[in-house]
Design a protein around this motif. Sequence first.
Motif, PDB file in Angstrom:
ATOM      1  N   GLU D 152      25.318 -23.126  16.993  1.00 28.11           N
ATOM      2  CA  GLU D 152      25.751 -23.721  15.589  1.00 28.11           C
ATOM      3  C   GLU D 152      25.448 -22.574  14.525  1.00 28.11           C
ATOM      4  N   ILE D 153      24.330 -21.774  15.001  1.00 31.88           N
ATOM      5  CA  ILE D 153      24.187 -20.842  13.885  1.00 31.88           C
ATOM      6  C   ILE D 153      25.115 -19.720  13.897  1.00 31.88           C
ATOM      7  N   ILE D 156      28.119 -20.379  12.175  1.00 31.07           N
ATOM      8  CA  ILE D 156      28.013 -20.079  10.670  1.00 31.07           C
ATOM      9  C   ILE D 156      28.058 -18.720  10.345  1.00 31.07           C
ATOM     10  N   ALA D 157      27.364 -17.702  11.198  1.00 25.10           N
ATOM     11  CA  ALA D 157      26.981 -16.231  10.978  1.00 25.10           C
ATOM     12  C   ALA D 157      28.444 -15.688  11.162  1.00 25.10           C
ATOM     13  N   ARG D 158      29.311 -16.259  12.093  1.00 23.64           N
ATOM     14  CA  ARG D 158      30.537 -15.430  12.401  1.00 23.64           C
ATOM     15  C   ARG D 158      31.313 -15.692  11.066  1.00 23.64           C
ATOM     16  N   PHE D 159      31.416 -17.146  10.573  1.00 24.37           N
ATOM     17  CA  PHE D 159      32.091 -17.626   9.408  1.00 24.37           C
ATOM     18  C   PHE D 159      31.733 -16.534   8.337  1.00 24.37           C
ATOM     19  N   ALA D 160      30.343 -16.397   8.086  1.00 22.91           N
ATOM     20  CA  ALA D 160      29.761 -15.586   7.122  1.00 22.91           C
ATOM     21  C   ALA D 160      30.414 -14.054   7.031  1.00 22.91           C
ATOM     22  N   HIS D 161      30.399 -13.371   8.304  1.00 20.12           N
ATOM     23  CA  HIS D 161      30.563 -12.109   8.261  1.00 20.12           C
ATOM     24  C   HIS D 161      32.109 -11.989   8.311  1.00 20.12           C
ATOM     25  N   GLU D 162      33.033 -12.873   8.701  1.00 21.03           N
ATOM     26  CA  GLU D 162      34.529 -12.620   8.722  1.00 21.03           C
ATOM     27  C   GLU D 162      34.978 -13.065   7.156  1.00 21.03           C
ATOM     28  N   ASN D 163      34.033 -13.344   6.372  1.00 20.88           N
ATOM     29  CA  ASN D 163      34.491 -13.434   4.970  1.00 20.88           C
ATOM     30  C   ASN D 163      33.486 -12.863   4.090  1.00 20.88           C
ATOM     31  N   GLU D 164      32.800 -11.747   4.688  1.00 18.34           N
ATOM     32  CA  GLU D 164      32.062 -10.585   3.630  1.00 18.34           C
ATOM     33  C   GLU D 164      30.790 -11.552   3.093  1.00 18.34           C
ATOM     34  N   LEU D 165      30.357 -12.581   3.677  1.00 17.87           N
ATOM     35  CA  LEU D 165      29.292 -13.207   3.124  1.00 17.87           C
ATOM     36  C   LEU D 165      27.802 -12.837   4.194  1.00 17.87           C
ATOM     37  N   TYR D 166      27.037 -13.069   3.306  1.00 17.29           N
ATOM     38  CA  TYR D 166      25.677 -12.982   4.319  1.00 17.29           C
ATOM     39  C   TYR D 166      25.105 -14.275   4.524  1.00 17.29           C
ATOM     40  N   LEU D 167      24.314 -14.509   5.746  1.00 20.61           N
ATOM     41  CA  LEU D 167      23.640 -15.596   6.089  1.00 20.61           C
ATOM     42  C   LEU D 167      22.058 -15.459   5.997  1.00 20.61           C
ATOM     43  N   HIS D 168      21.480 -16.413   5.282  1.00 16.62           N
ATOM     44  CA  HIS D 168      20.102 -16.555   5.194  1.00 16.62           C
ATOM     45  C   HIS D 168      19.455 -17.576   5.625  1.00 16.62           C
ATOM     46  N   THR D 190      18.108 -13.584  15.934  1.00 15.65           N
ATOM     47  CA  THR D 190      18.565 -12.107  16.098  1.00 15.65           C
ATOM     48  C   THR D 190      19.879 -12.213  16.546  1.00 15.65           C
ATOM     49  N   LEU D 191      20.006 -12.925  17.571  1.00 17.73           N
ATOM     50  CA  LEU D 191      21.460 -12.759  18.388  1.00 17.73           C
ATOM     51  C   LEU D 191      22.672 -13.748  17.751  1.00 17.73           C
ATOM     52  N   THR D 192      22.143 -14.398  16.870  1.00 20.87           N
ATOM     53  CA  THR D 192      23.214 -15.409  16.448  1.00 20.87           C
ATOM     54  C   THR D 192      23.708 -14.739  15.089  1.00 20.87           C
ATOM     55  N   GLY D 193      23.086 -13.501  14.795  1.00 25.35           N
ATOM     56  CA  GLY D 193      23.891 -13.167  13.640  1.00 25.35           C
ATOM     57  C   GLY D 193      23.267 -13.092  12.405  1.00 25.35           C
ATOM     58  N   VAL D 194      21.915 -13.832  11.993  1.00 26.90           N
ATOM     59  CA  VAL D 194      21.341 -14.051  10.893  1.00 26.90           C
ATOM     60  C   VAL D 194      21.134 -12.587  10.373  1.00 26.90           C
ATOM     61  N   ASP D 195      21.282 -12.460   9.065  1.00 29.58           N
ATOM     62  CA  ASP D 195      20.998 -11.290   8.265  1.00 29.58           C
ATOM     63  C   ASP D 195      19.655 -11.037   7.857  1.00 29.58           C
ATOM     64  N   VAL D 196      18.927 -12.312   7.173  1.00 28.59           N
ATOM     65  CA  VAL D 196      17.713 -12.263   6.764  1.00 28.59           C
ATOM     66  C   VAL D 196      17.129 -13.718   6.915  1.00 28.59           C
ATOM     67  N   ILE D 197      15.776 -13.868   7.091  1.00 31.65           N
ATOM     68  CA  ILE D 197      15.323 -15.101   7.380  1.00 31.65           C
ATOM     69  C   ILE D 197      13.811 -15.090   6.528  1.00 31.65           C
ATOM     70  N   SER D 198      13.501 -16.355   5.654  1.00 33.40           N
ATOM     71  CA  SER D 198      12.186 -16.441   5.058  1.00 33.40           C
ATOM     72  C   SER D 198      11.430 -16.903   6.397  1.00 33.40           C
ATOM     73  N   PHE D 199      10.546 -16.212   6.861  1.00 38.33           N
ATOM     74  CA  PHE D 199       9.861 -16.702   8.061  1.00 38.33           C
ATOM     75  C   PHE D 199       8.533 -17.158   7.593  1.00 38.33           C
ATOM     76  N   GLY D 200       8.307 -18.548   7.716  1.00 34.09           N
ATOM     77  CA  GLY D 200       7.171 -19.270   7.155  1.00 34.09           C
ATOM     78  C   GLY D 200       5.763 -19.152   7.925  1.00 34.09           C
ATOM     79  N   GLY D 201       4.966 -19.130   7.601  1.00 36.01           N
ATOM     80  CA  GLY D 201       3.404 -19.236   8.006  1.00 36.01           C
ATOM     81  C   GLY D 201       2.631 -20.320   7.639  1.00 36.01           C
TER      82      GLY D 201
END
Lengths: 343, 343, 343, 343
Positions: D152-153, D156-168, D190-201
């Motif tokens: 599913e991710i 969405i990542a593919r859709f994003a990059h096909e349309n020059e969008l970023y995925l957060h 990593t492999l799903t194509g996410v551009d940047v993640i807010s990684f919580g702690g």
Amino acid sequence: MKRSFASDNNAAVHPNIMEAIVNANTEDYVSYGDDPYTEKAKQLFNEIFDTDTDVYFVFNGTGANVAAISHIIKPWQCIMSSSLSHIHNDECGAPEKFSGSKLITLPSVDGKITPDQLKPLLHSVGFEHHSQPGVISITQATEMGIVYQPHEIEAIARFAHENELYLHVDGARIANAVAHLGLSLSEIITLTGVDVISFGGTKNGLMMGESVVFLNPDLAKDFPYVRKQTMQLASKMRYISAQFIAHFKDNLWLQTASHANKMARLLADKIKDIPEIKITMPVHINAVFACVPREIIKPLQEKYFFYVWNHQNNEVRWMTHFNTTEQDIDDFVLTIRQLLNHS
Amino acid sequence: MKRSFASDNNAAVHPNIMEAIVNANTEDYVSYGDDPYTEKAKQLFNEIFDTDTDVYFVFNGTGANVAAISHIIKPWQCIMSSSLSHIHNDECGAPEKFSGSKLITLPSVDGKITPDQLKPLLHSVGFEHHSQPGVISITQATEMGIVYQPHEIEAIARFAHENELYLHVDGARIANAVAHLGLSLSEIITLTGVDVISFGGTKNGLMMGESVVFLNPDLAKDFPYVRKQTMQLASKMRYISAQFIAHFKDNLWLQTASHANKMARLLADKIKDIPEIKITMPVHINAVFACVPREIIKPLQEKYFFYVWNHQNNEVRWMTHFNTTEQDIDDFVLTIRQLLNHS
Amino acid sequence: MKRSFASDNNAAVHPNIMEAIVNANTEDYVSYGDDPYTEKAKQLFNEIFDTDTDVYFVFNGTGANVAAISHIIKPWQCIMSSSLSHIHNDECGAPEKFSGSKLITLPSVDGKITPDQLKPLLHSVGFEHHSQPGVISITQATEMGIVYQPHEIEAIARFAHENELYLHVDGARIANAVAHLGLSLSEIITLTGVDVISFGGTKNGLMMGESVVFLNPDLAKDFPYVRKQTMQLASKMRYISAQFIAHFKDNLWLQTASHANKMARLLADKIKDIPEIKITMPVHINAVFACVPREIIKPLQEKYFFYVWNHQNNEVRWMTHFNTTEQDIDDFVLTIRQLLNHS
Amino acid sequence: MKRSFASDNNAAVHPNIMEAIVNANTEDYVSYGDDPYTEKAKQLFNEIFDTDTDVYFVFNGTGANVAAISHIIKPWQCIMSSSLSHIHNDECGAPEKFSGSKLITLPSVDGKITPDQLKPLLHSVGFEHHSQPGVISITQATEMGIVYQPHEIEAIARFAHENELYLHVDGARIANAVAHLGLSLSEIITLTGVDVISFGGTKNGLMMGESVVFLNPDLAKDFPYVRKQTMQLASKMRYISAQFIAHFKDNLWLQTASHANKMARLLADKIKDIPEIKITMPVHINAVFACVPREIIKPLQEKYFFYVWNHQNNEVRWMTHFNTTEQDIDDFVLTIRQLLNHS
């Protein structure tokens, strides 16, 4: 003579307005509004609103909306409007960019909203995690060409003030709404409790010129700085002010708006029996929304510029204006019929 | 006929410009710039700059500056200008508000800056605590009426590009600078390496209308959204474009600017021997700065509107414009002499 | 044990503070400040300021300054500070970005400003073209390690309030200032008329934790939203609050600050007779500014991290902190002497 | 021992994390991240993401989201998220305020969105009046406790990059999602194509500490300035970095998340047969959503703090965390049963 049904801002400038501009072109005047034209125009606003207002001239509608709303909101508050509002859809995010505020939209079919829709947003009040209700913005007439009744505006204004919110009106087509209602601007805006209105001119025959009208002058305190910082302060302001003087002279503003409304009504009447076309909204002002066969859109646009409003159901928006003639309507309908092979 | 020496924006509209506006008032045209007037005006910009430009019309000078600079800067970068710049002193903080950037000023007496002044700011490069150098903004002619020589602009542009900065020019009075230098716009702007210029019109006889001209069209990518979000997109754009067409026709823009410059020169010549008055800046364009006896300021302002530039030393700014006549100058100087009891 | 002379934020956490953090690590508590630690810490602020304050904990100094100032300013107003202020030089433009306001700096050698310097800025009042005076921000102690006397702050506060401005204090090193003056915080801040202070902790032994203290609680109205929107609201807030409780216990905050000040004094005393070194600022708190031979900077930095303050004259800043020992100072001075071939 | 079911941020700090903090409290270190703890922590991120990342530590989740998104968007673009997203509902408008961008929400019941919902927003592309699609932001796991499958991710990542969008990705509870899926972080992010993640702690046992992880380090260019300007740069950064080192040691982060998930599962199992209670969402992670009789809410809250999620249908959210015990669950369920008179 080419005619557009795309928008009332495809029209030229009304001859009376143009004449006023030309007549203002005399000697030197102090810039930025300290001139007799601006003084005079401001007085006329007091007259048509039948109250002491504080009026500021600006360049365009987005500027009017953003300056007005930014002035009465805090960045941590939210603007509440219909999902169809111009401030949401057609200002490229300028309201959020300049005010720093969140824009929350309420679903709407005709562009109107109600206090019942607003009430649930009050659940956020007092929680620091949530953007706080700040300003309600309605459009009169709406982007779908629908006009609020005064009692509807009054109900929203009451809701606003009971909850320490402000009510802003996007009046880009306020003249068309007034013409439709046949009531005074005072009955529609002043007495209903509106706090500030973006009072439009450009869509009703002006060259370029809008205004921000504070119904409560106290609320306008420090607005000159907001106008300047929103890049909406004209140096040769007399040329905007002079337009508004002519706009109000002999009720020109209502004549032009009434005429535009009438032309839309005429268009609707002439197409309502065409079976392939379905008018989708009541025709209150100078706009006709209709679903049409997809195959006629392109060829019709080649002769008459207009916008497809909803690509999913082939809904188009046809707008008339002060200069649209009965002949224009006849020609337009004839072209439609020809494209539909009705002749 | 009242005459102001306050600013070139106290002037009326040049008759040719007004005629062009009136002539553009014909049939319907698509709004927002997709009209033949805008198309034509853009071509003229390419001609006068002698290169492929990308031109965007806007409402006012603050709008031009803020839109241009916001487009080429990041919020964590800084704008560098002279301490006398319009963007610093006269735009109510709009550059900071809209771009989110810091404005860093360099001390200047005549409004010019040099690469030597900019160099120390490079110490910040790479330190995350410091706002990073982003855009250099110079004014041609400066707010003190002084004109940069092309080699001076070239030196700043070279410095900019060697350090990955952009060079913006506030050209509210670019016409006066061109008229003063007697060189082509290309020699002054295009070939010196300027990236983008706010090209003014209003101070040189237009009604309202400025432009943002990208010398490198690639840099203009996505600028339409910035213009819209800065609330500078005119719906009936033809009325701005038509002004610029007339502005350039038969070199009107240089004739008007030359005349304004000449009138300032005349004024300076006529007062330079008055012992109580000290001209404080070289007269390059249409402004005369002078220190005058404090007691004549008020009475003189009653007859001729103008600004006190520096209250500390009674320095005033007198500006001429396309419409100022030799008779105006004579009358003005006579009034001064009378107030000084020189008759 | 490595020692840095770069900044008091190179220090570790004071053992008492760390102990308080560990002791707060018990059961579940409601987040965002509705916990007994935060309640207790707030009371302590009232005690040390000797008045009813409204206190908000935040993450870092930039956050404290930006949240405090943004809350009390309008975007079209300006912030006035010294040219050496942290908000101008070391916050990457965050004050402008978040508040939207212009930052105007006043030249200063020791980081202090005076009402006389501020007065000319009042010329802008009432002119819509100019950013309007809004907030004065001073730093106590200044970025140059200099401490304002209470009467100096009082004069600025009086000037502020006479002109409808607010006075903000950047108190990143307020403890060092209090320790230097030997007066109460009340005498220095509360009674002098300060409106809001960024009260620092991190530079004085905390792990991470600063606060925004409103001396006039009415002024804090709606500040929780500002704190949240500035991204400074900690979920597990008890771990900041607990630090402040320990900070104030048995006057730890003044002991640590006094010790840091004393170590700087000691350093200054030990180097003042070295002929190659010139101390450039009076030593009020925990910083020593000195011009040194350029050739010793690099090798000294290899052993002790510190910053070059001014590359032009080889001025360096050496800072001490709560944990710096006399032995550290002796070793540091010995290293300097060795580099200068003084042994 | 008091237990809260309000949020995982009501928990204390995990003992291993606290131990790491204490152990980091040794000598002086250079501030702002130039220390060995930060270096080590960054390496660990590369390992768990199984790629070269660029990692930045920040204070809190809102800070992580706002800094990440602001960095990859232009003010005239829009952020697209679910209507239930934290960035829309729980950050007091900080994303709009800081990025200047419009936030457009897509209706969602479980917090997830799909490319099909995003597609219609592409109609805006290229029209200067409309905010342009820029960044898609999804939450993994969602605010409703639901986990996206990798495919599913990826869609969405593919859709994003096909349309020059970023995925957060807002990964405030990414650990719980990873624990639920039983896959590697690499497979999910990593492999799903996410551009940047807010990684919580913080929600998973840290004291305070979140991170912004760029999967494509090129995209991180200049991010240090954004972190600073968003007021998220910690001076004593080692105390955040040390927490993350302990977080990853021996897979503590997955152990704590798995335990929290397991406790929620246990709670759901124990209440699913109570007829008065209706669990409303699948239990993927550490949250149980349920509609309960209104009359037990208040008395239950007196013993156990938790939030009412939806006042209209008495839906509550109960969250567990790393420290919740089986005994806590038993006691909680017993209390519920007692309030329902089930004993």
